[in-house]
Structures are given as C-alpha cells and as structure tokens.
Enzyme design. Structure first.
Site, PDB file in Angstrom:
ATOM      1  N   GLN A   1       0.451  -1.000   0.084  1.00  0.00           N
ATOM      2  CA  GLN A   1       0.324   0.167  -0.085  1.00  0.00           C
ATOM      3  C   GLN A   1       1.384   1.234   0.352  1.00  0.00           C
ATOM      4  OE1 GLN A   1      -3.344  -0.524   2.659  1.00  0.00           O
ATOM      5  NE2 GLN A   1      -1.931  -2.141   4.323  1.00  0.00           N
ATOM      6  N   ASN A   2       1.797   0.391   0.321  1.00  0.00           N
ATOM      7  CA  ASN A   2       2.901   2.310   0.220  1.00  0.00           C
ATOM      8  C   ASN A   2       3.357   2.482  -1.308  1.00  0.00           C
ATOM      9  OD1 ASN A   2       2.828   1.582   3.108  1.00  0.00           O
ATOM     10  ND2 ASN A   2       4.891   0.755   2.503  1.00  0.00           N
TER      11      ASN A   2
ATOM     12  N   HIS B   1      -1.284   1.108  -3.933  1.00  0.00           N
ATOM     13  CA  HIS B   1      -1.507   3.027  -3.853  1.00  0.00           C
ATOM     14  C   HIS B   1      -1.162   4.135  -4.642  1.00  0.00           C
ATOM     15  CE1 HIS B   1      -4.206   2.048   0.107  1.00  0.00           C
ATOM     16  NE2 HIS B   1      -4.711   1.776  -1.275  1.00  0.00           N
TER      17      HIS B   1
ATOM     18  N   CYS C   1      -3.857  14.680 -21.000  1.00  0.00           N
ATOM     19  CA  CYS C   1      -3.643  13.354 -21.965  1.00  0.00           C
ATOM     20  C   CYS C   1      -3.332  12.379 -21.752  1.00  0.00           C
ATOM     21  CB  CYS C   1      -2.253  13.562 -23.053  1.00  0.00           C
ATOM     22  SG  CYS C   1      -1.061  13.070 -22.276  1.00  0.00           S
TER      23      CYS C   1
ATOM     24  N   CYS D   1       2.051  17.960 -23.709  1.00  0.00           N
ATOM     25  CA  CYS D   1       0.993  18.461 -24.091  1.00  0.00           C
ATOM     26  C   CYS D   1       0.810  19.558 -22.821  1.00  0.00           C
ATOM     27  CB  CYS D   1      -0.752  17.802 -23.774  1.00  0.00           C
ATOM     28  SG  CYS D   1      -0.949  17.655 -22.582  1.00  0.00           S
TER      29      CYS D   1
ATOM     30  N   SER E   1      -2.506  -1.135   9.610  1.00  0.00           N
ATOM     31  CA  SER E   1      -3.126  -0.735  10.255  1.00  0.00           C
ATOM     32  C   SER E   1      -4.402  -1.459  10.250  1.00  0.00           C
ATOM     33  CB  SER E   1      -4.083   0.494  11.018  1.00  0.00           C
ATOM     34  OG  SER E   1      -4.127   1.542   9.713  1.00  0.00           O
TER      35      SER E   1
ATOM     36  N   GLU F   1       1.549  -2.389  17.096  1.00  0.00           N
ATOM     37  CA  GLU F   1       0.807  -3.132  17.867  1.00  0.00           C
ATOM     38  C   GLU F   1      -0.218  -3.286  17.846  1.00  0.00           C
ATOM     39  OE1 GLU F   1       0.094   1.114  18.523  1.00  0.00           O
ATOM     40  OE2 GLU F   1       2.509   1.508  19.785  1.00  0.00           O
TER      41      GLU F   1
ATOM     42  N   CYS G   1       8.995  -4.585  12.335  1.00  0.00           N
ATOM     43  CA  CYS G   1       9.168  -5.820  11.250  1.00  0.00           C
ATOM     44  C   CYS G   1      10.155  -5.734  10.716  1.00  0.00           C
ATOM     45  CB  CYS G   1       8.145  -5.189  10.229  1.00  0.00           C
ATOM     46  SG  CYS G   1       8.825  -3.970   9.613  1.00  0.00           S
TER      47      CYS G   1
HETATM   48  C1  BJW Z   1       4.679  -0.760  11.908  1.00  0.00           C
HETATM   49  C2  BJW Z   1       6.176  -0.526  12.731  1.00  0.00           C
HETATM   50  C3  BJW Z   1       7.129  -1.136  12.262  1.00  0.00           C
HETATM   51  C4  BJW Z   1       4.374   0.912  12.957  1.00  0.00           C
HETATM   52  N1  BJW Z   1       6.616  -2.531  12.295  1.00  0.00           N
HETATM   53  N2  BJW Z   1       4.807  -2.431  12.744  1.00  0.00           N
HETATM   54  C5  BJW Z   1     -16.831   3.028   4.873  1.00  0.00           C
HETATM   55  C6  BJW Z   1     -16.573   1.226   5.162  1.00  0.00           C
HETATM   56  C7  BJW Z   1     -15.627   0.873   3.922  1.00  0.00           C
HETATM   57  C8  BJW Z   1     -14.717   1.421   3.265  1.00  0.00           C
HETATM   58  C9  BJW Z   1     -14.841   2.804   2.859  1.00  0.00           C
HETATM   59  C10 BJW Z   1     -16.255   3.697   4.206  1.00  0.00           C
HETATM   60  N3  BJW Z   1     -16.067   4.891   4.141  1.00  0.00           N
HETATM   61  C11 BJW Z   1     -15.318   5.049   3.020  1.00  0.00           C
HETATM   62  C12 BJW Z   1     -14.773   3.513   2.634  1.00  0.00           C
HETATM   63  C13 BJW Z   1     -13.472   3.349   1.612  1.00  0.00           C
HETATM   64  C14 BJW Z   1     -11.940   3.797   1.884  1.00  0.00           C
HETATM   65  C15 BJW Z   1     -11.857   3.171   2.941  1.00  0.00           C
HETATM   66  O1  BJW Z   1     -10.971   1.714   3.375  1.00  0.00           O
HETATM   67  N4  BJW Z   1     -12.517   4.610   4.413  1.00  0.00           N
HETATM   68  C16 BJW Z   1     -11.877   3.769   5.644  1.00  0.00           C
HETATM   69  C17 BJW Z   1     -10.403   5.090   6.000  1.00  0.00           C
HETATM   70  C18 BJW Z   1     -12.944   3.418   5.576  1.00  0.00           C
HETATM   71  N5  BJW Z   1     -10.783   3.118   0.675  1.00  0.00           N
HETATM   72  C19 BJW Z   1     -10.906   3.795  -0.120  1.00  0.00           C
HETATM   73  O2  BJW Z   1     -11.535   4.874  -0.653  1.00  0.00           O
HETATM   74  C20 BJW Z   1     -10.125   2.905  -1.603  1.00  0.00           C
HETATM   75  N6  BJW Z   1     -11.154   2.830  -2.559  1.00  0.00           N
HETATM   76  C21 BJW Z   1     -12.261   2.170  -2.560  1.00  0.00           C
HETATM   77  O3  BJW Z   1     -12.091   1.924  -1.710  1.00  0.00           O
HETATM   78  O4  BJW Z   1     -12.780   2.222  -4.295  1.00  0.00           O
HETATM   79  C22 BJW Z   1     -13.784   2.231  -4.602  1.00  0.00           C
HETATM   80  C23 BJW Z   1     -13.568   0.467  -4.704  1.00  0.00           C
HETATM   81  C24 BJW Z   1     -13.097  -0.750  -4.236  1.00  0.00           C
HETATM   82  C25 BJW Z   1     -12.991  -2.025  -4.965  1.00  0.00           C
HETATM   83  C26 BJW Z   1     -12.887  -2.065  -5.950  1.00  0.00           C
HETATM   84  C27 BJW Z   1     -13.926  -1.053  -6.487  1.00  0.00           C
HETATM   85  C28 BJW Z   1     -14.306   0.194  -5.868  1.00  0.00           C
HETATM   86  C29 BJW Z   1      -8.504   3.769  -1.684  1.00  0.00           C
HETATM   87  C30 BJW Z   1      -7.240   3.529  -0.495  1.00  0.00           C
HETATM   88  C31 BJW Z   1      -6.511   4.763  -0.531  1.00  0.00           C
HETATM   89  C32 BJW Z   1      -5.890   5.217  -0.087  1.00  0.00           C
HETATM   90  N7  BJW Z   1      -5.129   6.042  -0.115  1.00  0.00           N
HETATM   91  C33 BJW Z   1      -3.832   6.410   1.318  1.00  0.00           C
HETATM   92  C34 BJW Z   1      -2.763   7.646   0.817  1.00  0.00           C
HETATM   93  C35 BJW Z   1      -2.072   6.643  -0.665  1.00  0.00           C
HETATM   94  C36 BJW Z   1      -1.230   8.238  -0.712  1.00  0.00           C
HETATM   95  C37 BJW Z   1      -0.183   8.824   0.161  1.00  0.00           C
HETATM   96  O5  BJW Z   1       0.625   8.007   0.994  1.00  0.00           O
HETATM   97  O6  BJW Z   1      -0.374   9.695   0.219  1.00  0.00           O
HETATM   98  O7  BJW Z   1      -2.895   5.422   1.396  1.00  0.00           O
HETATM   99  S1  BJW Z   1      -4.822   6.273   2.671  1.00  0.00           S
HETATM  100  C38 BJW Z   1      -3.455   5.519   3.077  1.00  0.00           C
HETATM  101  O8  BJW Z   1      -4.040   4.864   3.760  1.00  0.00           O
HETATM  102  C39 BJW Z   1      -2.023   5.409   2.522  1.00  0.00           C
HETATM  103  C40 BJW Z   1      -2.005   4.417   2.939  1.00  0.00           C
HETATM  104  O9  BJW Z   1      -1.652   3.458   2.195  1.00  0.00           O
HETATM  105  C41 BJW Z   1      -3.206   3.831   3.538  1.00  0.00           C
HETATM  106  C42 BJW Z   1      -3.516   2.030   4.611  1.00  0.00           C
HETATM  107  O10 BJW Z   1      -2.247   2.938   5.454  1.00  0.00           O
HETATM  108  P1  BJW Z   1      -1.503   1.396   6.625  1.00  0.00           P
HETATM  109  O11 BJW Z   1      -0.299   1.403   5.575  1.00  0.00           O
HETATM  110  O12 BJW Z   1      -2.274   0.172   6.968  1.00  0.00           O
HETATM  111  O13 BJW Z   1      -0.963   2.299   7.727  1.00  0.00           O
HETATM  112  P2  BJW Z   1      -1.438   3.277   9.312  1.00  0.00           P
HETATM  113  O14 BJW Z   1      -0.504   4.245   9.841  1.00  0.00           O
HETATM  114  O15 BJW Z   1      -2.969   3.029   9.290  1.00  0.00           O
HETATM  115  O16 BJW Z   1      -1.048   2.279   9.448  1.00  0.00           O
HETATM  116  C43 BJW Z   1       0.468   1.173   9.954  1.00  0.00           C
HETATM  117  C44 BJW Z   1       0.644   0.397  10.964  1.00  0.00           C
HETATM  118  O17 BJW Z   1       1.971  -0.124  10.524  1.00  0.00           O
HETATM  119  C45 BJW Z   1       0.803   0.494  12.597  1.00  0.00           C
HETATM  120  O18 BJW Z   1      -0.667  -0.802  12.298  1.00  0.00           O
HETATM  121  C46 BJW Z   1       1.199   0.003  13.166  1.00  0.00           C
HETATM  122  O19 BJW Z   1       1.008  -0.092  14.404  1.00  0.00           O
HETATM  123  C47 BJW Z   1       2.309  -0.785  12.526  1.00  0.00           C
HETATM  124  N8  BJW Z   1       3.622   0.209  12.690  1.00  0.00           N
HETATM  125  N9  BJW Z   1       5.483   0.877  13.000  1.00  0.00           N
HETATM  126  C48 BJW Z   1       5.000  -3.242  12.224  1.00  0.00           C
HETATM  127  N10 BJW Z   1       8.165  -0.439  12.857  1.00  0.00           N
HETATM  128 ZN    ZN Z   2      -0.143  15.433 -20.973  1.00  0.00          ZN
END
Ligand code: BJW
Ligand code: ZN
Length: 299
Positions: free
Chosen positions: A115-116, A148, A159, A209, A246, A272, A288
């Site tokens: 997801q990164n 992502h 374009c 473009c 998470s 956690e 990790c």
């Molecule tokens: C360690 C550690 C160490 C720390 N060792 N561990 C209601 C219900 C269900 C869904 C939805 C809803 N309302 C809206 C939605 C949909 C929405 C969603 O899920 N929202 C929720 C917040 C509720 N999702 C979307 O909109 C997605 N699209 C979608 O659903 O399209 C519809 C569709 C799907 C499928 C088919 C057809 C249609 C798109 C999601 C886009 C997310 N974008 C981001 C930004 C990316 C660009 C950027 O970076 O700027 O992606 S948001 C952000 O969150 C980023 C991440 O990839 C993503 C996930 O976060 P991640 O990686 O889990 O990070 P953290 O910080 O949350 O967790 C870190 C973890 O690591 C923690 O547990 C720590 O403990 C641990 N950790 N250090 C091991 N050293």
């Molecule tokens: Zn262009």
C-alpha cells in the site's frame, strides 16, 4: 503459543504453502524513517486527509496538495530500504525461495502487494540487480503491485500520460518547499508540475501536452491499482503475510478475511496488534525490520 513454537509453525506453514501473498503497509517503511498515517505520530494527526488525499481536495487546492507531496516525495528519495524491505525482496531470489518456500506451485516469486507509495520495495528489489538475471528481475517487478500508486509517478490530467521519474523538483517553484512550510507557500497553478516538464514549448502531443500533472497515487474514493490480479491470487492463497498495516483502509483491509474464508492462513507482523490481528494464525509483535527477517531466517 510461545514465540518459539509460533516461529516453528510459521516456518512449517511457509514450507508447505503452495501459494503465498505478501501485503504491506506503512509500518514496513517506519524503520526507514517514513511516517505512518495513523497512530500517535501519524500524518493524519496534523493533516486533514480530506484536504490532501482526495480528488476533491486536489481540485480545490492543487498547490497545497502538490507542496505536501513534494516534501514527502523528497523524504522517500532520501530514505533507504530497511531489513524488512530486503527480506521481502530476497523472495525474488530463486535459491531463497527453494529453501524457504519449497512447495510453491508457481516458479514466480510470491505476489507482493504494497500500500506504500514510497518506492522502497522497488528499490530493495533493484538493489538485487547483481544477484538476479534481467529476466528474474522483470518477473519480480511484475509481481510487485504498488496498489496505492507511487510518489515517483505522475499522471497528466489532460492526456492521461503516466510518467515515472526520480528527478526533483518536479517544477522549479517546488524547490523551496520543506516539511515545515509545505502547503503554506503561494505557488500559482501554472507553476505546478506540467506535462512535458518545466520547459514545455507549446506542444499538445501525448506526454508533452502542457496539462496539469497530479501525483499518480490512489486517493480516498479512487479505485486501487492491480485489484484484478490481487483478487485472482487471493482465491487460492494458502498463506497471506501481512506486514505493518492498521488494516483500516479498504479494500486491502479485507484481504485477510478473504484468505481466511477460503481456508488459507494469515501471518501478521505489526508493532501494536489490534483486536482483529488476534485472529491471525501467526502474530509477530515488534518492529518488522527485526521480526520479519528473523521469522524468514533472512538477515
Ligand atoms: C509497524 C511498525 C514497524 C508501525 N513494524 N509495524 C466505510 C467502510 C468501508 C470502506 C469505506 C468506508 N468509507 C470509505 C471507504 C473506502 C475507503 C476506506 O477504506 N476508508 C477507511 C478509512 C474507512 N477506501 C478507499 O476509498 C479506497 N478505494 C476504494 O475503496 O475504492 C472503491 C472500490 C474498491 C474496490 C473495488 C471497487 C471500488 C482507496 C484508499 C486509498 C488510500 N490512500 C492512502 C494515501 C496514498 C497516497 C499517499 O500516501 O499520500 O493510502 S490513505 C493511507 O492509508 C495510504 C495507506 O496506503 C493507507 C493504509 O494505511 P496503512 O498502511 O495501514 O498505515 P497506518 O498508518 O494506518 O498503519 C500502520 C501500521 O503499521 C500500524 O498498525 C502500526 O502499528 C504499524 N507499525 N511501525 C511493524 N516498525
Ligand atoms: Zn499531458
């Protein structure tokens, strides 16, 4: 279950699995100094995700969004892959797979879904260019899905050309943006990154473009990349290894349940654990960058 027996049974599961998928989140890169999104020091503590991580936020204020992505992109460029990135990348080496994952049905490396957007998993793979043949490297790249998007890709709003570059800054006006002033500078839209680069000469051709670029990342409400391939693999995944997420953001948050529902096993590596992580078949708590290389026996 003690830590030791957990480790032994995890190694047995690896040895017996005919298909393995790895899913990573921000915790994978935390050890490289890249902030996570949620939790105490997460990005969303100081930044409204609706303003910087939605298409509506970009439409409303592309300058603010570009400034925010510029400093994060710079940070990713300065960061280095850590031992957990390297351990996952090592699964692209046939001899490592032969030792750790001897039952895999496919000759290809496990599908690696991150997801990164930081590019560190790709860089860890590219660091193996002396070990992998060009064909093995190509296959390993194909098996890496940045669901992502990437900090190093842009898409032209006009374009639709997608460009990949490590160059910085993407427009001269972004050169002075830092973590401290990101979003505060008054940069007009015509000085933001443009299709064809800063020296655009008035062409209207594909990829040159002059249209406004946006970061090719997946914002809330947008459809993640590679979902078809991911869904196909999850149908028959026997072991899903989840690292540093998470599990709050869908669809990735649902992958573990999909695998469990089809009879597969789930291993979670996290700092956690949350309540849902406790349903995992294998749970490794800690950074990790230590627990993953240790569990895989790759240092
Ligand atoms: C360690 C550690 C160490 C720390 N060792 N561990 C209601 C219900 C269900 C869904 C939805 C809803 N309302 C809206 C939605 C949909 C929405 C969603 O899920 N929202 C929720 C917040 C509720 N999702 C979307 O909109 C997605 N699209 C979608 O659903 O399209 C519809 C569709 C799907 C499928 C088919 C057809 C249609 C798109 C999601 C886009 C997310 N974008 C981001 C930004 C990316 C660009 C950027 O970076 O700027 O992606 S948001 C952000 O969150 C980023 C991440 O990839 C993503 C996930 O976060 P991640 O990686 O889990 O990070 P953290 O910080 O949350 O967790 C870190 C973890 O690591 C923690 O547990 C720590 O403990 C641990 N950790 N250090 C091991 N050293
Ligand atoms: Zn262009």
């Amino acid at each position: 279950m003690s830590a030791e027996s957990d480790l032994q049974s995890f190694r047995n599961a690896l040895a017996n699995a005919k298909s393995v998928v790895v899913l990573a989140g921000a915790g994978l890169s935390a050890g490289s100094g890249i902030p996570t999104y949620r939790g105490q020091n997460g990005l969303w503590k100081t930044q409204d995700e609706q303003k910087v991580a939605t298409p509506e936020g970009f439409k409303e204020n592309p300058s603010k969004v570009w400034q925010w992505y510029h400093w994060r992109r710079d940070m990713c460029l300065q960061a280095q892959p850590n031992a957990a990135h390297r351990a996952i990348a090592a699964l692209a080496v046939p001899s490592v797979r032969g030792r750790l994952l001897p039952s895999l049905k496919s000759e290809k490396p496990p599908l690696f879904v991150t997801q990164n957007f930081d590019g560190l998993s790709l860089r860890a793979l590219e660091d193996l260019s002396d070990t992998l043949s060009p064909a093995e490297m190509n296959i390993a790249r194909e098996r890496l899905i940045e669901m992502h998007g990437s900090a190093f890709k842009t898409i032209c709003l006009q374009c639709k050309h997608v460009n990949f570059t490590y160059d910085r800054p993407l427009s001269p006006a972004l050169a002075n943006v830092t973590r401290e002033n990101a979003g505060e500078l008054d940069i007009p839209v015509d000085q933001l990154p443009r299709c064809g680069g800063p020296n655009w000469k008035g062409s209207n051709r594909y990829g040159r473009c002059g249209g406004l670029l946006r970061p090719a990342v997946v914002w809330f409400g947008e459809v993640p990349d590679g979902l078809g391939e991911i869904a196909r693999e999850l149908n028959w995944t026997e072991l899903l290894i989840v690292v540093g997420t998470s599990s709050l953001v869908y669809p990735a948050a649902g992958f573990a349940k999909t695998v469990k529902d089809r009879g597969g096993k789930v291993a979670i590596f996290t700092l956690e654990p949350t309540e849902s992580d406790r349903n995992a078949d294998f749970l490794f708590v800690g950074p990790c960058e230590k627990t993953l290389p240790n569990a895989l026996g790759i240092s």
